[in-house]
Design a protein around this motif. Sequence first.
Motif, PDB file in Angstrom:
ATOM      1  N   PRO A   3       0.817  -1.220   0.000  1.00 48.12           N
ATOM      2  CA  PRO A   3       0.000   0.000   0.000  1.00 48.12           C
ATOM      3  C   PRO A   3       0.851   1.270   0.000  1.00 48.12           C
ATOM      4  N   ALA A   4       2.003   1.218   0.631  1.00 49.22           N
ATOM      5  CA  ALA A   4       2.860   2.402   0.680  1.00 49.22           C
ATOM      6  C   ALA A   4       3.289   2.842  -0.715  1.00 49.22           C
ATOM      7  N   PRO A  23      12.779  12.475  -2.404  1.00 45.04           N
ATOM      8  CA  PRO A  23      13.639  11.425  -1.847  1.00 45.04           C
ATOM      9  C   PRO A  23      13.584  10.164  -2.719  1.00 45.04           C
ATOM     10  N   VAL A  24      14.680   9.446  -2.755  1.00 47.38           N
ATOM     11  CA  VAL A  24      14.782   8.237  -3.579  1.00 47.38           C
ATOM     12  C   VAL A  24      13.692   7.238  -3.212  1.00 47.38           C
ATOM     13  N   TRP A  25      13.456   7.031  -1.913  1.00 47.04           N
ATOM     14  CA  TRP A  25      12.454   6.051  -1.498  1.00 47.04           C
ATOM     15  C   TRP A  25      11.074   6.410  -2.023  1.00 47.04           C
ATOM     16  N   LEU A  26      10.765   7.734  -2.105  1.00 44.96           N
ATOM     17  CA  LEU A  26       9.469   8.171  -2.598  1.00 44.96           C
ATOM     18  C   LEU A  26       9.365   7.948  -4.104  1.00 44.96           C
ATOM     19  N   ALA A  27      10.410   8.286  -4.824  1.00 49.22           N
ATOM     20  CA  ALA A  27      10.412   8.104  -6.282  1.00 49.22           C
ATOM     21  C   ALA A  27      10.330   6.619  -6.644  1.00 49.22           C
ATOM     22  N   GLU A  28      11.104   5.776  -5.950  1.00 51.73           N
ATOM     23  CA  GLU A  28      11.077   4.336  -6.245  1.00 51.73           C
ATOM     24  C   GLU A  28       9.729   3.721  -5.882  1.00 51.73           C
ATOM     25  N   GLY A  29       9.171   4.115  -4.752  1.00 50.62           N
ATOM     26  CA  GLY A  29       7.849   3.619  -4.358  1.00 50.62           C
ATOM     27  C   GLY A  29       6.779   4.034  -5.349  1.00 50.62           C
ATOM     28  N   ALA A  30       6.849   5.274  -5.807  1.00 45.26           N
ATOM     29  CA  ALA A  30       5.877   5.757  -6.787  1.00 45.26           C
ATOM     30  C   ALA A  30       6.003   4.994  -8.097  1.00 45.26           C
ATOM     31  N   ALA A  31       7.226   4.710  -8.519  1.00 48.06           N
ATOM     32  CA  ALA A  31       7.428   3.956  -9.764  1.00 48.06           C
ATOM     33  C   ALA A  31       6.842   2.553  -9.646  1.00 48.06           C
ATOM     34  N   ARG A  32       7.071   1.895  -8.508  1.00 44.98           N
ATOM     35  CA  ARG A  32       6.498   0.559  -8.300  1.00 44.98           C
ATOM     36  C   ARG A  32       4.970   0.616  -8.264  1.00 44.98           C
ATOM     37  N   GLY A  33       4.432   1.610  -7.581  1.00 44.41           N
ATOM     38  CA  GLY A  33       2.983   1.754  -7.501  1.00 44.41           C
ATOM     39  C   GLY A  33       2.349   1.994  -8.865  1.00 44.41           C
TER      40      GLY A  33
END
Length: 185
Positions: A3-4, A23-33
């Motif tokens: 969900p994140a 932030p990298v974690w936000l960009a990577e999470g958004a790409a996966r989502g």
Amino acid sequence: IGPADFNCADELDRFPRDAEHTPVWLAEGAARGRRATQIYDRLEHALAHWLSTQEDAERIDIDSLALGRRTALRTTLTLTNGTTHHDIDLPDQVTSAITAITTELRGPQTQAKPHAGAWTREQISMETDDLKLVTFYEWDYDPGFTDTDCADELHLHPRDAQHTPTWLAQGAERAHHQPNKPTTP
């Protein structure tokens, strides 16, 4: 994918920012989502189209099983009179989307729970009355594959002991004690 990841995509869609301030974690999470959304949208569209062409169909249920490198699909088509048909051949658009889910969204980089491994069963269903995709995941389901598959699963998707079901631990243990088989080039 968890969900994140969908929340990260939503965050960047609602509040865009340049790469320098993301932030990298936000960009990577958004790409996966976003990738997960694309795959599931593709699956929903293809499955809805196919199901709507099946005469007297009421619903389709698909079990997508995965363990180690092995995968399998088990399908049940239920008709309006209650009759069921098993092991239905699904169109390529449906199977390719399910394959993408298994290969792209099941990996260690997409785990919602660290050290809990990956899901071993995804239940996919759709009913003709609304043509909406419904999914449910199980992390401890035994798909009935081989001991070698159990060992591969723990190698590819490590789990803490508390997250390893007995059948998986025992299968991997048996695989490690099997004599080495000769390999062919």
